[in-house]
Design an enzyme around this catalytic site. Structure first.
Site, PDB file in Angstrom:
ATOM      1  N   TYR A   1       2.009  -2.646   5.578  1.00  0.00           N
ATOM      2  CA  TYR A   1       0.852  -3.220   5.245  1.00  0.00           C
ATOM      3  C   TYR A   1       1.105  -4.740   6.378  1.00  0.00           C
ATOM      4  O   TYR A   1       1.251  -5.279   5.093  1.00  0.00           O
ATOM      5  CB  TYR A   1       0.059  -3.175   4.055  1.00  0.00           C
ATOM      6  CG  TYR A   1      -1.074  -4.055   3.631  1.00  0.00           C
ATOM      7  CD1 TYR A   1      -1.549  -4.324   5.177  1.00  0.00           C
ATOM      8  CD2 TYR A   1      -1.501  -3.283   2.632  1.00  0.00           C
ATOM      9  CE1 TYR A   1      -3.067  -4.529   4.747  1.00  0.00           C
ATOM     10  CE2 TYR A   1      -2.700  -4.399   2.061  1.00  0.00           C
ATOM     11  CZ  TYR A   1      -3.626  -4.744   3.857  1.00  0.00           C
ATOM     12  OH  TYR A   1      -4.390  -5.248   3.389  1.00  0.00           O
TER      13      TYR A   1
ATOM     14  N   LYS B   1      -0.747  -0.275   9.157  1.00  0.00           N
ATOM     15  CA  LYS B   1      -1.668  -1.412   8.678  1.00  0.00           C
ATOM     16  C   LYS B   1      -2.524  -2.338   9.313  1.00  0.00           C
ATOM     17  O   LYS B   1      -0.975  -3.208   8.899  1.00  0.00           O
ATOM     18  CB  LYS B   1      -1.878  -0.921   7.119  1.00  0.00           C
ATOM     19  CG  LYS B   1      -3.412  -1.792   7.371  1.00  0.00           C
ATOM     20  CD  LYS B   1      -4.114  -1.916   5.803  1.00  0.00           C
ATOM     21  CE  LYS B   1      -5.289  -2.734   5.061  1.00  0.00           C
ATOM     22  NZ  LYS B   1      -5.883  -2.087   3.385  1.00  0.00           N
TER      23      LYS B   1
ATOM     24  N   ILE C   1      -8.727   1.093   7.420  1.00  0.00           N
ATOM     25  CA  ILE C   1      -9.425   1.349   6.308  1.00  0.00           C
ATOM     26  C   ILE C   1      -9.663   0.389   5.201  1.00  0.00           C
ATOM     27  O   ILE C   1     -10.569  -1.382   5.640  1.00  0.00           O
ATOM     28  CB  ILE C   1      -8.138   0.902   5.399  1.00  0.00           C
ATOM     29  CG1 ILE C   1      -7.056   2.553   4.807  1.00  0.00           C
ATOM     30  CG2 ILE C   1      -8.298   0.608   3.109  1.00  0.00           C
ATOM     31  CD1 ILE C   1      -5.838   1.747   4.566  1.00  0.00           C
TER      32      ILE C   1
END
Length: 322
Positions: A155, A184, A225
């Site tokens: 992330y 991400k 997301i």
């Protein structure tokens, strides 16, 4: 469910809130029933093309992860794993630690309560880690995930980490680890996505900032997301349907409709802001303000309310209100 297939990555996934209630003593505790209900509300939503959210993200930034004890976090995820299984989607959780040994231990624990993929934040250290230390941190996380039979998602979020972004070279190396299902990227600079894909066109990259979901798709992201999609799931899923079909004008119309509230996703108090918007949406403003984080001022409350109302009107005009 095991995340051996990557089909679920070609979607948007909601980062759900952790709803709280007051105990008899007046202390705040997790309202498991309401948290599950809200998660189901989002996962039941369908886009105009009939698709749904592809996963359930819990105990991340919007789930008040940093404020929960380890026991609370595991109890929350165990309850939401039931919802994820009901809708046949992977359960995704955030995780962060100071050391690679600590992150490995956290990942092993998350696997025991039904988490399928762990979004691993960069290490929370005072000294900025070198590329070598960063790689070692994620490599041990990947090993722990392999032993637990799950996957990880590095992330890249420099604002939350408190220092510079993970380097492109390191991200490319991390993506080669078998346990890494995707990267991400939380940045409004979507050129990072293009740069990564020029190095490896097969990378799976998820956008992490609602204001640039469409532009991230143009740059090559396969999904995202979303926090705003938790409030307006039908609109969010429909927008992703347009992105995947390359219908950019239609996708931008939906993005612009939600822009007044998507703006909040890039702010330091994004969790508090969007949680309150969710409270308004569910006629539970008091619940929306009940948080372990910062208390909103009256001006902030009124700003979020105005932004929510504007977005709701625009989403409804497009026929995308749930």
């Amino acid at each position: 469910m095991k995340t051996t297939s990557t089909d679920w990555l070609y979607t948007v996934m909601p980062a759900v809130f952790t709803w709280l209630k007051e105990s008899e003593s007046g202390a705040l505790e997790i309202d498991f029933e309401e948290t599950q209900r809200q998660a189901e509300y989002v996962l039941k939503a369908q886009g105009k093309g009939g698709s749904r959210m592809g996963g359930l993200v819990a105990s991340g930034t919007l789930g008040e992860n940093s404020y929960l004890s380890n026991e609370q976090r595991l109890s929350l995820l165990k309850s939401l794993s039931e919802v994820a299984k009901k809708y046949s989607v992977p359960l995704i959780s955030g995780a962060v630690a100071e050391t690679k040994e600590e992150i490995a231990k956290i990942i092993a624990g998350l696997a025991t309560v039904g988490v399928d993929t762990v979004m691993v934040m960069p290490p929370k250290t005072l000294a900025v880690p070198s590329d070598e230390d960063m790689y070692a941190y994620y490599a041990l996380a990947a090993t722990a995930a392999k032993e637990a039979g799950i996957t990880i998602m590095p992330y890249n979020n420099p604002d939350a980490a408190g220092y510079h972004a993970i380097s492109t070279d390191t991200l490319i190396k991390l993506a080669d680890l078998p346990e890494v299902v995707a990267l991400k990227i939380s940045s409004i600079d979507v050129s990072i996505i293009e740069t990564l894909l020029l190095e490896n066109k097969d990378l799976k990259i998820l956008a992490g900032v609602d204001t640039v979901t469409v532009y991230a798709g143009l740059a090559g992201a396969c999904g995202g997301i979303t926090g705003v999609g938790t409030v307006f799931p039908k609109a969010s899923v429909t927008m992703q349907e347009y992105v995947l079909k390359g219908e950019w004008a239609q996708a931008l119309k939906v993005s612009q409709a939600m822009n007044s509230i998507s703006y909040l996703d890039g702010q330091p108090l994004l969790m508090e802001y969007l949680k309150f918007a969710m409270g308004i949406h569910h006629n539970d403003s008091v619940g929306g303000l009940r948080t372990l984080g910062k208390k909103l001022t009256r001006d902030q409350i009124e700003d979020v309310r105005a932004r929510y109302i504007l977005a709701k009107e625009r989403v409804e005009a497009l026929g995308l209100l749930d």
